[in-house]
Design an enzyme around this catalytic site. Structure first.
Site, short mmCIF file in Angstrom:
data_model
loop_
_atom_site.label_atom_id
_atom_site.label_comp_id
_atom_site.label_asym_id
_atom_site.label_seq_id
_atom_site.Cartn_x
_atom_site.Cartn_y
_atom_site.Cartn_z
N GLU A 35 2.86 32.91 4.83
CA GLU A 35 1.84 31.96 5.28
C GLU A 35 0.47 32.63 5.30
O GLU A 35 0.36 33.85 5.48
CB GLU A 35 2.17 31.42 6.67
N ASN A 179 5.13 20.22 7.62
CA ASN A 179 5.56 21.34 8.45
C ASN A 179 5.36 21.01 9.92
O ASN A 179 4.22 20.79 10.35
CB ASN A 179 4.74 22.59 8.10
N GLU A 180 6.44 20.92 10.66
CA GLU A 180 6.38 20.76 12.12
C GLU A 180 5.46 19.63 12.56
O GLU A 180 4.79 19.71 13.59
CB GLU A 180 5.96 22.07 12.79
N TYR A 245 12.46 30.07 16.66
CA TYR A 245 12.01 31.36 17.16
C TYR A 245 12.52 31.44 18.60
O TYR A 245 12.24 30.54 19.39
CB TYR A 245 10.49 31.46 17.14
N GLU A 293 12.03 28.28 8.54
CA GLU A 293 11.27 29.26 9.32
C GLU A 293 12.18 29.75 10.42
O GLU A 293 12.68 28.95 11.20
CB GLU A 293 10.01 28.68 9.95
#
Length: 526
Positions: A35, A179-180, A245, A293
């Site tokens: 990224e 993305n998200e 995460y 991710e």
């Protein structure tokens, strides 16, 4: 190999079945992600003017190291960055910098589509482009597909690529819509209903440009978000992407110590199970999961535009953060994905270079962090099929996770089984009893062991090989072998094996609190 600690009890019993050829997994689970954040691209993989770079500006030492990781696919350009990124800013000879509202810095746009595709080809990976579904439109996404994939003469965007010096298509097969976009932190966040319609219409337009592309989109292991998405757009999708995460460090960079970090090792399994169940609820067996991710550690980026807030991102590059906890967690993550190979078809460690990645890049060279070696082992040493197995094991103090995790794989030549064994205990070696097809091997076998002088061991510029894999010969007696503390061990067992005569000496499965049947570890209820 570390020599600290002596185990006196069996940590696990593992029974591997040879009755079936196992499940072939997608190598894309060994994927990567880059990224435009801090020094991942500029000053990471791309550094024009460096003595270590080629004429394109690509760091040659980074290319060599990434090839060791054997990534089949790399995702780019984001991440949060992509939700305000317009691909036209990063193509052609005349490029102007733009302010990136996601990371609150100016991006020079000197690394764009053509550079990314060329870098992927240099490392041997397929490019995976993530589109702007925040401030972008379905038309902009489909135009990017035309620019990369359509033959010159098809339309203005394909012709523009040819004008930019690339008459042949880039042939990018992997694409993600957004993305998200479920999160309020994302530029252009959407409601579940808005997202479902945008994905449906974007997918239609992109596929009408190139029906051979593989489409993914941002999802989460939550029924309220993902069910409307699948209902509206599932028929156009190859996979839905989820992110994870497990050590939340976004605002405060206070990395968890070994014990708390490793105690989160079952988190990926939980996310996979939840997402699998949602896919089952809408009967979309053809749609897979991409963990595109993932990392133990969340990226540190405290709020604000001040110089201090931006400079705080340097803390991500503190090599002392990435210890054997990260290595052990990484092995568990990959085991969870591979045990669910029927539905998990891609995973992309976030990121590859700098920040929390396996490879630290500095002006004078690179450091292979502890996670680098685990990722390289899994990408290079496993067999091609995951074998069925059952297991039972002791637990770490507090009962959070089993001490020993494993994955058994069969090579396509049918002559070799490779078993990955992880001992999560911070200080004690543990005994593991392994049977293959009901037999307990005895002998001395080739193995690779990754451990360190302690659970908090790490690699840095001054000590780049403090933690490194060691090729050894291991003694196995009636299926029993000793695993060093905080370690990941790969054992190669040739078939047919020299089997031990007699009974395996091990506690019965019901004597141990953790059991693995099929895809998931579960704790036995007393």
């Amino acid at each position: 190999m570390s020599s600290s600690g002596v185990g006196t009890a069996v940590g696990a019993r593992i029974d591997v079945s040879l009755a079936t050829p196992g499940t072939r997994y997608a190598r894309d689970v060994f994927g990567h992600f880059v990224e435009h954040f801090h020094r991942q691209v500029y000053g990471g993989l791309f550094e024009p003017g460096s003595d270590l770079s080629d004429e394109r500006g690509f760091r040659l030492d980074v290319i060599q190291a990434v090839r060791e990781l054997a990534p089949p696919v790399v995702r780019w350009p984001g991440g949060c960055f992509v939700s305000a990124y317009h691909w036209l800013d990063g193509v052609g000879p005349q490029r102007r910098p733009h302010y990136d509202p996601a990371w609150r810095v100016t991006d020079p746009n000197t690394f764009g589509t053509a550079e990314f595709v060329a870098w992927c080809r240099a490392v041997g990976a397929e490019p995976y482009l993530c589109t702007n579904a925040g401030t972008g439109t379905a038309e902009e996404m489909s135009a990017w597909v035309e620019y990369t994939n359509a033959p010159a003469g098809r339309g203005r965007w394909a012709d523009l690529r040819a004008e930019h010096g690339s008459p042949e298509p880039f042939d990018v097969r992997w694409w993600s819509i957004g993305n998200e976009n479920y999160g309020d932190w994302e530029i252009g966040a959407k409601t579940a209903a808005e997202w479902a319609v945008l994905v449906r219409e974007s997918a239609k337009m992109m596929l009408r440009v190139d029906e051979g592309i593989h489409l993914l989109t941002a999802a989460r292991a939550e029924l309220g978000w993902t069910l409307p998405l699948l209902t509206e757009a599932g028929r156009y999708l190859d996979m839905i992407s989820i992110h994870g995460y497990w050590d939340d460090l976004w605002q405060a960079d206070e990395p968890s110590a070994y014990g708390p970090a490793v105690s989160r090792s079952l988190g990926p399994q939980t996310e996979i199970e939840r997402t699998r169940n949602i896919l089952g609820a809408v009967d979309l067996s053809g749609v897979g999961i991409a963990f595109d991710e993932w990392n133990l550690r969340g990226w540190h980026h405290p709020d604000g535009t001040s110089a201090e807030a931006i400079a705080a991102r340097d803390r991500n590059d503190d090599n002392s953060t990435y210890t054997m906890a990260d290595a052990v967690f990484t092995a568990g993550f990959l085991n969870a994905c591979l045990r669910n190979a029927d539905v998990v078809r891609m995973a992309n460690v976030a990121p590859t270079v700098n920040t929390r990645g396996p490879l630290f890049v500095h002006p004078g060279g690179v450091v292979r962090r502890t996670t680098f070696h685990v990722l390289a082992l899994y990408a290079q040493a496993l067999g091609e099929r995951v074998l069925e197995s059952t297991a039972a094991g002791a637990d770490l103090e507090g009962g959070a996770v089993p001490v020993v995790d494993h994955l058994a794989t069969l090579h396509d030549d049918g002559r070799r089984v490779t078993v990955a064994l992880t001992n999560r205990h911070p200080t004690d070696a543990v005994a593991c009893v392994l049977t293959l097809g009901g037999h307990a091997p005895t002998g001395t076998f080739d193995a690779t062991v990754l451990d360190g002088p302690g659970p908090d061991a790490y690699n840095d510029v001054e000590h780049p090989s403090r933690v490194a894999p060691e090729r050894v010969r291991v003694e196995v007696t009636e299926g029993s072998l000793l695993l060093p503390p905080h370690s990941v061990t790969f054992v190669d067992l040739p078939l047919p094996l020299p089997y031990a005569a007699g009974e395996v000496l091990a506690p019965a499965a019901h004597d141990l609190p953790w059991r693995l049947v099929g895809r998931s570890w579960s704790r036995r209820t007393p």
